[in-house]
Design a protein around this motif. Structure first.
Motif, short mmCIF file in Angstrom:
data_model
loop_
_atom_site.label_atom_id
_atom_site.label_comp_id
_atom_site.label_asym_id
_atom_site.label_seq_id
_atom_site.Cartn_x
_atom_site.Cartn_y
_atom_site.Cartn_z
N GLN A 183 0.83 -1.21 0.00
CA GLN A 183 0.00 0.00 0.00
C GLN A 183 0.86 1.26 0.00
N THR A 184 1.94 1.22 0.75
CA THR A 184 2.82 2.39 0.82
C THR A 184 3.47 2.67 -0.53
N LEU A 185 4.00 1.63 -1.18
CA LEU A 185 4.63 1.83 -2.48
C LEU A 185 3.61 2.25 -3.53
N MET A 186 2.40 1.75 -3.44
CA MET A 186 1.35 2.17 -4.37
C MET A 186 1.05 3.66 -4.20
N LEU A 244 4.13 -7.37 -1.15
CA LEU A 244 4.56 -6.74 -2.40
C LEU A 244 4.24 -7.61 -3.60
N LYS A 245 3.71 -7.00 -4.66
CA LYS A 245 3.38 -7.68 -5.91
C LYS A 245 4.25 -7.14 -7.04
N ALA A 246 4.43 -7.97 -8.05
CA ALA A 246 5.25 -7.57 -9.19
C ALA A 246 4.66 -6.36 -9.91
N GLN A 247 3.34 -6.29 -9.99
CA GLN A 247 2.70 -5.15 -10.65
C GLN A 247 3.00 -3.85 -9.91
N LEU A 260 5.86 1.34 -9.73
CA LEU A 260 6.80 2.23 -9.05
C LEU A 260 7.94 2.62 -9.97
N VAL A 261 8.45 1.66 -10.74
CA VAL A 261 9.53 1.94 -11.68
C VAL A 261 9.08 2.94 -12.74
N LEU A 307 12.75 -4.02 -9.71
CA LEU A 307 13.12 -2.73 -9.13
C LEU A 307 14.54 -2.32 -9.52
N VAL A 308 15.49 -3.22 -9.31
CA VAL A 308 16.90 -2.87 -9.54
C VAL A 308 17.18 -2.66 -11.03
#
Length: 457
Positions: free
Chosen positions: A215-218, A243-246, A251-252, A276-277
């Protein structure tokens, strides 16, 4: 004849009024005197006051009426540091400070930090040089607060950040830095609401708060498109598997300016870490310390892509599923010429590295197969930290300083056995597998459990 009681009461009331009037006049005279004898012009006074930390500014404001007026300028509150050693800042104080800052608010630090970390400069800003990047992580974690649980509770509630959305969102509109520490009553909904009011946020740091990673990253992805530094340490070490791949992909795509990413203590799978990386084109600093399920598979062929080849700092300390074979492959890639910008690598593990066949079988000291000394000889400019217990008696530390010296130092474990995993953090042992990736996410993004080279972000 005794004096009339009514007359006495009237005299007392009149005397009290005269005393109040005299005190007020005395303060006004002192304020006028101070404004006359004060040698600096108002604009310079405001500038000096704006350079004070929040606590010093409060002391100055209480000194005299003249200083109190000067200290009410919004510029004096553009960088608010309301962190304390014990809970004593409440919602009203936060609201008052944010209201005084108004549109001038640029930085807000809030919460409870340990005494060892509550010193000037304990929390470094975004990385601008490699030396700053190496020490940018806070000197404390959620684990430092565990000893205080049960004896005291936070006086901040879930709505402590709601003033950022006040006045049409003016206080949070230009906020650049938000650091939150050990606010026990904060929840995901309240944090996400606060982030929605901070579209200009560049630096976000979250430690010891019961909020969900996904939720935070979204919320960051949806609202903070300019963010450059994200530091997030789980308050439930090894238990947050949300955390989900989507979410990683969004985020990227939505936060392309990210240069520093720290996700510590979460249950992260290699396929998501790779998104992410590999996806962030400006990423220089990565810290996945104490993250469970990471095996190191995401490091394969990472050095020949734009995202991974720009890394300057990589920290994988105490990733309990990190495999020795993956570390060897990564060091071999460095010897082959990949990761030319990498200057700090931490692959230490207090439990030792996991073996390929069975992660329960640990490598308690660096084996002869690991080309650590070869890497240090080939890359004398790089600092390589590889601390492992040797049958529970010592840890080996390999370190190359900037003068290209190769050093080998031994350190004994602490008396409380902290070199090994504590009982409170051993719950991840119920996961007998490496947790390398989730099948559904792997299918969506076309990843294999081995090389996964052709992923389209």
């Amino acid at each position: 004849m005794p004096p009339d009681s009514d007359l006495i009461d009237r005299a007392l009331k009149m005397g009290s009024l005269l005393l109040d009037a005299a005190t007020h006049s005395s303060r006004k005279r002192a304020s006028n005197h101070n404004s006359i004898v004060w040698p600096l012009p108002p604009d310079l006074t405001f500038k000096i006051f704006s350079m004070l930390d929040t606590q010093s500014l409060c002391y100055v404001s209480a000194a005299c009426s003249f200083f109190s007026k000067c200290a009410k300028d919004p510029l004096c509150y553009q960088n608010l540091d309301l962190t304390t050693l014990v809970p004593k800042v409440n919602n009203a104080v936060v609201a008052t400070m944010i209201q005084r800052a108004g549109k001038a608010l640029r930085s807000l630090k809030l919460g409870v930090v340990p005494a060892t970390a509550c010193s000037p400069g304990f929390c470094q800003p975004m990385v601008s040089t490699i030396r700053k990047a190496i020490v940018e992580a806070p000197n404390f974690s959620w684990n430092d607060k565990r000893s205080r649980q049960g004896r005291e509770s936070s006086v901040l509630t879930r709505c402590c950040l709601s003033p950022l959305s006040g006045d049409g969102g003016a206080p949070g509109a230009l906020l650049r830095k938000l650091h939150l520490y050990n606010i026990e009553r904060m929840d995901s909904t309240s944090l996400c609401c606060a982030l929605s009011a901070c579209p200009s946020l560049l630096d976000l740091e979250i430690v010891g708060i019961h909020v969900e990673l996904r939720q935070t990253l979204m919320s960051v992805s949806a609202n903070c498109h300019l963010i450059e530094r994200l530091f997030f340490e789980s308050s439930r070490t090894g238990r947050d598997d949300s955390l989900k791949a989507q979410t990683c992909s969004e985020l990227v795509n939505n936060c392309p300016h990210l240069t520093s990413l720290s996700l510590r203590g979460f249950k992260l799978h290699d396929c998501k870490v790779r998104i992410l990386v590999k996806g962030f084109r400006k990423l220089k600093y990565v810290d996945f310390s104490s993250s469970y399920s990471i095996t190191g598979n995401f490091l394969r062929n990472l050095g020949n892509c734009t995202g991974g080849n720009l890394l300057e700092v990589l920290i994988l300390r105490d990733c309990m599923h990190l495999k020795e074979l993956e570390v060897i492959k990564f060091l071999t890639a460095i010897l082959a010429g990949d990761f030319k910008l990498l200057m700090h690598l931490d692959i230490s593990n207090r439990e030792g590295l996991a073996c390929e066949a069975d992660w329960y079988h640990r490598c308690y000291s660096s084996s002869s197969n690991m080309p650590i000394k070869q890497v240090l000889e080939a890359r004398p400019d790089m600092r390589l930290v590889a601390e492992y217990p040797s049958e529970g008696s010592y840890a080996e530390t390999f370190d190359a300083d900037m003068n290209s010296d190769i050093s080998l130092q031994f350190s004994s474990p602490t008396s409380d056995g902290s070199i090994f995993m504590s009982t409170s953090e051993s719950s991840y042992n119920s996961d007998h597998g490496s947790g390398n990736e989730e099948g559904q996410d792997a299918v969506i993004y076309g990843e294999s459990s081995d090389e996964d080279n052709n992923m389209n972000l």
